[in-house]
Design an enzyme around this catalytic site. Structure first.
Site, PDB file in Angstrom:
ATOM      1  N   GLY A 332      -0.527   3.351  -1.509  1.00 22.48           N
ATOM      2  CA  GLY A 332       0.521   3.816  -0.607  1.00 22.48           C
ATOM      3  C   GLY A 332       0.581   2.982   0.651  1.00 22.48           C
ATOM      4  N   SER A 333       1.007   3.608   1.736  1.00 20.85           N
ATOM      5  CA  SER A 333       1.437   2.870   2.932  1.00 20.85           C
ATOM      6  C   SER A 333       0.323   2.173   3.697  1.00 20.85           C
ATOM      7  CB  SER A 333       2.178   3.816   3.879  1.00 20.85           C
ATOM      8  OG  SER A 333       3.364   4.292   3.279  1.00 20.85           O
ATOM      9  N   THR A 334      -0.952   2.463   3.438  1.00 16.88           N
ATOM     10  CA  THR A 334      -2.002   1.741   4.155  1.00 16.88           C
ATOM     11  C   THR A 334      -2.001   0.257   3.800  1.00 16.88           C
ATOM     12  OG1 THR A 334      -3.541   2.518   2.459  1.00 16.88           O
ATOM     13  CG2 THR A 334      -3.537   3.699   4.568  1.00 16.88           C
ATOM     14  N   SER A 386       6.232   3.552   9.086  1.00 15.78           N
ATOM     15  CA  SER A 386       5.896   3.432   7.663  1.00 15.78           C
ATOM     16  C   SER A 386       7.142   3.378   6.788  1.00 15.78           C
ATOM     17  CB  SER A 386       4.991   4.599   7.229  1.00 15.78           C
ATOM     18  OG  SER A 386       4.290   4.264   6.057  1.00 15.78           O
TER      19      SER A 386
END
Length: 725
Positions: A332-334, A386
């Site tokens: 995901g967004s990390t 994000s």
């Protein structure tokens, strides 16, 4: 009738078959047979005496078995410590007491068995030392005696006795001047901290009550180091099979196992465990993980997951997977911190460039932001808010090939070779245009927690990635030799400028009221924090798309602090919480960040040095991944070259020795992609060239800072130059 008798008489007379002659003939036959049997037995006996075998069985061996016994001298399993020498796992012996009643248990004239007249005294001693009821012990002894049993045991109270208890029983028996009580020893593994990095440390147990064997974690992966080598003692025994005191004929000493010092800081690990419990109970997720790493060394200081277990009470454990290395997931967004850093290095990132958030069309797929209401954003805001659309816009500007090259440089799809069992490689996105675009915001590729920590280390450490590691040194308990594990550079994933810029932008995540996804959640008095949150969908099975429903996500956050020059990287994940709480991670992170900085401000630097070398094995024709893990467990750094599965060559010959942390290259078939040689020594660069058959030119002194062939580029040249600095 008379004529018949006459004919018989004439027949017998003719053959001289009268009783006297018959007796003479029988005597001759018996004498001849006796002489024959005597010579037959004499020949057989001579054969046995000279040959020493009967029916292929050695008489000497059988005699030795009858009058010679042996016992295993068990090696003491090595202790596992934290970084400061506090015990995490250690071995101890426990004992079971029993009585021998058989009157055959003697040594010469000395009777070693329990006499019936002494049963009352024995029962009293057992009552006073282990608490067994005197009458019960007396009944067990008498019933066994009446049943003519060889020995008798005394139930659960007589098991798992300490050395002190054994010594007390022996002293009481000696004081009373009687014999009959004896002990069986068994090995136990003690974990004094209970639930403490349990999936990392693992556990060891014994099926037969003697040799301890690691079952998971460090206990399993480094079992050969910890176990040591058993010894043996050979002694004489009497015809009843009992040892004769003072008759030891041969003894081979046991070699105790090596001690392993982890990088774990007990002060931080214990605190992390207590912080995770209430969050896990309140949110009820499938799992919850946390890793705290020293940013400039790659040392894992604390590492935990839920559900977890107490190594001394494993009966209720349902999940034996070490999620942190065995599970691959879409991050995901990390991952967006890496997307932005890569875009900076590709020259396509302008923090003030604007774009329209909401959605973007890639081929036949519409990619959406998590919220449709933010309108026009800058690229800097795309990171803190994000935005999937912002990341795809950057990926399109870089070009799919360039972005994929950056992913390969980061080690996506490649094991970190941590040494732990079952480590997952993760996976690159397919070459499909949509999948490549989706990977820019953390979908269509899979990673492990350790792979993410390696990537994060590049952001926190001027672009230079470090291999996460959890062992600081190994001490040979026999010789005292010490192997110290130094930080290992995994490559230059980003430029220092890109890494430091991203660190600066990440502060917006917690400080920007309008565009920070974690605004107001994370704080550390006196310090700036760089953060990135993530909310990843979970792929269904069998190509069924992503799971739906409000709880079917993997939530995550990475925190690097202090922002100006990070000392620590903290990464937390939570899968499918039934009771989602936006503040859950901060309940763990904020107090742990404060504790880590407090410790840092009072900590002294370590001065450990290695005094050992590592002997390289022959890996020819072995599976490349297995060989790489084996090298990692020997505390050298494996570099796998080529796309094949089997090792065809190695940079250090079998039998040669190298210092710990040296890079050893394993060659396989297929095209060879150029590795990132940042921080390599001249000797390692020359060994690389020799292994793959290219000329190497080295300019300057120190360690490698530049290479003429870009990393991940297929090598199709006869010469490569390197610059050291």
């Amino acid at each position: 009738m008379k004529s018949m008798k006459n004919r018989l008489k004439r027949f017998l007379d003719k053959r001289n078959l009268n009783p006297r002659n018959n007796r003479k003939k029988v005597g001759i036959i018996l004498f001849t047979t006796s002489i024959g049997l005597f010579f037959l037995f004499a020949v057989r006996l001579s054969y046995i005496v000279v040959g020493g075998h009967v029916a292929g069985v050695s008489l000497a061996s059988k005699t030795e078995e009858l009058y010679k016994g042996s016992e295993v001298l068990e090696a003491t399993r090595g202790t596992i410590y934290d970084r400061s020498g506090n015990t995490i796992a250690e071995s101890s012996s426990s004992f079971k007491v029993y009585a021998i009643l058989s009157e055959t248990y003697v040594n010469g004239d000395k009777e070693l068995y329990a006499h019936e007249d002494d049963f009352n005294t024995i029962a009293t001693i057992l009552n006073q030392t282990i608490g067994i009821d005197t009458n019960e012990a007396l009944k067990l002894l008498q019933d066994a005696k009446d049943a003519d049993r060889y020995q008798v045991e005394f139930g659960t109270l007589a098991n798992n006795l300490s050395l002190e208890t054994r010594q007390a029983i022996e002293a009481a028996m000696e004081s009373a001047g009687i014999n009959g009580l004896y002990f069986d020893a068994s090995s136990d593994r003690i974990y004094p901290n209970g639930n403490f990095a349990s999936y990392l440390i693992g556990y060891a147990n014994s099926d037969d009550g003697t040799q301890l064997t690691g079952q998971m974690g460090i206990e399993s992966a480094y079992n050969s180091l910890l176990a040591g080598q058993n010894g043996s003692v050979v002694y004489e025994k009497n015809n009843y099979g009992n040892p004769l005191p003072g008759t030891t004929a041969e003894e081979t000493a046991a070699i105790d196992g090596s001690d392993i010092y982890t990088t774990i800081d007990s002060r931080l690990q214990s605190y992390l465990e207590t912080l995770m419990d209430p969050v896990y109970s309140a949110t009820n997720p499938e799992n919850l993980t946390a890793i705290l790493m020293k940013a400039d060394t790659g040392e894992i200081l604390a590492m935990s997951q839920r559900p977890s277990f107490d190594p001394e009470n494993i009966g209720d454990v349902e999940n034996w997977r070490n999620i942190l290395v065995e599970d691959a997931y879409e991050p995901g967004s990390t991952i967006k911190v890496a997307t932005v850093a890569s875009a900076i290095d590709e020259g396509v990132f302008n923090e003030n460039q604007t774009f329209q958030s909401g959605s973007i069309q890639i081929e036949d797929t519409k990619i959406n932001d998590w919220s449709q209401g933010m309108g026009t954003l800058t690229m800097r805001q795309a990171l803190s808010w994000s935005s999937n659309v912002g990341m795809v816009t950057l990926e399109q500007a870089m070009g799919g090939a360039a972005w994929r090259n950056h992913l390969e440089q980061m080690g996506i799809g490649e094991s970190t070779y941590s040494g732990l069992n079952g480590e997952n490689d993760g996976s690159m996105p397919s070459e499909n245009i949509v999948d490549t675009a989706m990977s820019a915001y953390g979908q269509a590729l899979t990673v492990t927690n350790l792979q993410m920590m390696k990537i994060f280390s590049g952001i926190a450490n001027d672009g230079q990635m470090l291999e996460p590691h959890f062992i600081s040194k190994v001490v040979n308990s026999d010789t005292g030799d010490t192997t110290v594990i130094e930080p290992t550079v995994a490559g230059q994933a980003f430029s220092a400028n890109a890494a430091n810029s991203v660190l600066n932008y990440m502060q917006d995540t917690v400080t920007s009221q309008n565009y920070g996804t974690a605004y107001g959640l994370y704080s550390l008095d006196g310090y700036n924090i760089s953060a990135k949150t993530g909310t990843a969908q979970i792929a269904g099975t069998g190509g069924s798309g992503y799971l739906t429903g409000s709880s079917n996500y993997i939530y995550s956050v990475v925190l690097m602090y202090p922002s100006e020059d990070p000392e620590y990287v903290l990464y937390l994940t939570q899968q499918q919480p039934q009771n989602y709480d936006r503040t859950a991670f901060s309940q763990i992170a904020n107090p742990l960040m404060k504790r880590s900085m407090d410790i840092l401000n009072t900590e002294m630097a370590s001065t450990d040095t290695s005094n050992t070398t590592v002997t390289i094995d022959d890996y020819q024709d072995q599976v490349a991944t297995d060989a790489a893990v084996s090298l990692s467990r020997a505390f050298v750094t494996p570099i796998v070259l080529g796309t094949g599965d089997t090792v065809t060559g190695q940079s250090v010959a079998a039998g040669e020795t190298v210092d710990p942390n040296t890079r050893v290259m394993l060659l396989t078939d297929g095209n060879i992609a150029m590795p990132d040689t940042t921080d390599w020594t001249a000797a390692e660069l020359e060994a690389f060239g020799s292994l793959i058959g290219v000329d190497v030119t080295i300019n300057g002194e120190g360690r490698c800072v530049e290479q003429s062939v870009a990393s991940n580029e297929i090598i199709n040249t006869d010469s490569i130059s390197f610059t050291l600095g």
